[in-house]
Scaffold this motif. Sequence first.
Motif, PDB file in Angstrom:
ATOM      1  N   UNK A 286      32.097  -1.680  -0.821  1.00  0.00           N
ATOM      2  CA  UNK A 286      32.111  -3.135  -0.926  1.00  0.00           C
ATOM      3  C   UNK A 286      32.492  -3.484  -2.361  1.00  0.00           C
ATOM      4  N   UNK A 287      33.381  -4.449  -2.545  1.00  0.00           N
ATOM      5  CA  UNK A 287      33.902  -4.708  -3.881  1.00  0.00           C
ATOM      6  C   UNK A 287      34.419  -6.142  -3.992  1.00  0.00           C
ATOM      7  N   UNK A 288      34.752  -6.512  -5.210  1.00  0.00           N
ATOM      8  CA  UNK A 288      35.373  -7.813  -5.471  1.00  0.00           C
ATOM      9  C   UNK A 288      36.876  -7.596  -5.593  1.00  0.00           C
ATOM     10  N   UNK A 289      37.627  -8.352  -4.831  1.00  0.00           N
ATOM     11  CA  UNK A 289      39.077  -8.199  -4.824  1.00  0.00           C
ATOM     12  C   UNK A 289      39.694  -8.857  -6.050  1.00  0.00           C
ATOM     13  N   UNK A 322      35.319 -11.621  -2.220  1.00  0.00           N
ATOM     14  CA  UNK A 322      34.458 -10.521  -1.813  1.00  0.00           C
ATOM     15  C   UNK A 322      35.072  -9.757  -0.646  1.00  0.00           C
ATOM     16  N   UNK A 323      35.043  -8.427  -0.738  1.00  0.00           N
ATOM     17  CA  UNK A 323      35.476  -7.562   0.365  1.00  0.00           C
ATOM     18  C   UNK A 323      34.269  -6.743   0.797  1.00  0.00           C
ATOM     19  N   UNK A 324      33.716  -7.031   1.962  1.00  0.00           N
ATOM     20  CA  UNK A 324      32.517  -6.334   2.423  1.00  0.00           C
ATOM     21  C   UNK A 324      32.899  -5.105   3.238  1.00  0.00           C
ATOM     22  N   UNK A 325      32.268  -3.993   2.886  1.00  0.00           N
ATOM     23  CA  UNK A 325      32.476  -2.753   3.645  1.00  0.00           C
ATOM     24  C   UNK A 325      31.102  -2.167   3.965  1.00  0.00           C
ATOM     25  N   UNK A 326      30.899  -0.886   3.704  1.00  0.00           N
ATOM     26  CA  UNK A 326      29.670  -0.266   4.207  1.00  0.00           C
ATOM     27  C   UNK A 326      28.768   0.325   3.137  1.00  0.00           C
ATOM     28  N   UNK A 327      28.945  -0.082   1.855  1.00  0.00           N
ATOM     29  CA  UNK A 327      28.143   0.517   0.782  1.00  0.00           C
ATOM     30  C   UNK A 327      26.924  -0.316   0.405  1.00  0.00           C
ATOM     31  N   UNK A 328      26.628  -1.364   1.174  1.00  0.00           N
ATOM     32  CA  UNK A 328      25.479  -2.224   0.894  1.00  0.00           C
ATOM     33  C   UNK A 328      24.583  -2.280   2.135  1.00  0.00           C
ATOM     34  N   UNK A 329      23.305  -2.050   1.923  1.00  0.00           N
ATOM     35  CA  UNK A 329      22.324  -2.138   3.019  1.00  0.00           C
ATOM     36  C   UNK A 329      21.712  -3.518   3.069  1.00  0.00           C
ATOM     37  N   UNK A 330      21.561  -4.034   4.260  1.00  0.00           N
ATOM     38  CA  UNK A 330      20.883  -5.326   4.457  1.00  0.00           C
ATOM     39  C   UNK A 330      19.382  -5.060   4.536  1.00  0.00           C
ATOM     40  N   UNK A 331      18.695  -5.351   3.441  1.00  0.00           N
ATOM     41  CA  UNK A 331      17.251  -5.091   3.412  1.00  0.00           C
ATOM     42  C   UNK A 331      16.491  -6.037   4.316  1.00  0.00           C
ATOM     43  N   UNK A 332      17.051  -7.216   4.592  1.00  0.00           N
ATOM     44  CA  UNK A 332      16.362  -8.194   5.424  1.00  0.00           C
ATOM     45  C   UNK A 332      16.224  -7.715   6.848  1.00  0.00           C
ATOM     46  N   UNK A 333      17.179  -6.911   7.303  1.00  0.00           N
ATOM     47  CA  UNK A 333      17.134  -6.384   8.668  1.00  0.00           C
ATOM     48  C   UNK A 333      16.179  -5.215   8.808  1.00  0.00           C
ATOM     49  N   UNK A 334      15.726  -4.668   7.664  1.00  0.00           N
ATOM     50  CA  UNK A 334      14.859  -3.491   7.717  1.00  0.00           C
ATOM     51  C   UNK A 334      13.398  -3.844   7.512  1.00  0.00           C
ATOM     52  N   UNK A 335      13.126  -5.159   7.359  1.00  0.00           N
ATOM     53  CA  UNK A 335      11.725  -5.569   7.168  1.00  0.00           C
ATOM     54  C   UNK A 335      10.990  -5.555   8.488  1.00  0.00           C
TER      55      UNK A 335
END
Length: 335
Positions: A286-289, A322-335
């Motif tokens: 995930x990165x900034x274009x 913003x370019x979203x890929x798979x290097x960020x975990x959604x912590x809100x979904x893991x609560x």
Amino acid sequence: MITIKHVSERAGVSQATVSRVINGTTPVSYDKKVKVEMAIKELGYRPNSIAKALASSRTGSVGIVVPELGSSFYSGLLNCIESKLRRLGYHAVVTAGSNTEQGQRESVEFLLGRQVDALILHTQYLCDDYLLSLEQQGIPLVVINRVIADMSASCIDIDNEAGGKLATQYLLHMGHQNIACITGPLDKSDASGRLRGYRLALEEAGLEYNEALVCAAGFTEETGMLAMQQLLNRDVKFTAVFASNDHMAVGALEVLKNKGISVPEEISLVGFDNVLFARYLTPRLTTIHFPIEEMSTEAVQLTIKKLNNQKNDVNFILSPSLVTRSSVKNLLNSI
């Protein structure tokens, strides 16, 4: 502007003698030759300055200076600029000025000596006064990835602060609150702008800026590795890292993998630039274009408009995304 007359007066010889030394058309005594050469050096006279070339004829070439040639970022930038210039009938003359003021100045002087019609400069280390002096001599130049207040109509940049803020806001949106930042060299405007954006996003979210979570590096994989190691060695908790360019993100990722720390399961990672390899990493980054294509287009258009004395109606400040890929975990979904 320094002329042959100034050189002749400094050397104590005639203007004709100066001309003969410069052009090498007629033999000149050794003593006079040395005096002329010393005067040229002391005065900073350029026999083949672009101002002289433009007064007579054009060479159909545009000089480009970048810090280095090996980086995927700069190679992508150069490829875009060169292809656009070629379609307009111009050839690019490229030189790498290194990450030093002296190296970048030598690159500019080399290009001016080759009578290029204009300059496109990615030069963070050249001082404002030097660049202003070039413009005041009538040299058409465009500065990219930097803004100089007194010559803003010749500068094309991206909103680095907005990019840093966007990256940090995304991590906050994904539930991260302890976010580390690996910055580039803070004497560079792009690096300092991205850090400001990171800090602003935290403050707007009501979070305190923590210097222990920030580590400066050098926009390279190697320095990204060192910075990541330093962050891990500090007694500070974080669940995500914003690296101010993709090369440093790669270095950070390598350290995390070597230590058995999973990305993004244990630590999330965001980069900046969206260089080609970012989409092929594991996990995909995930990165900034960085709008390289758009910056290249605007830089070439502005260069041509300057050469033809046309109105400069280009876009001087470009927006990252913003370019979203798979290097960020959604912590809100893991609560």
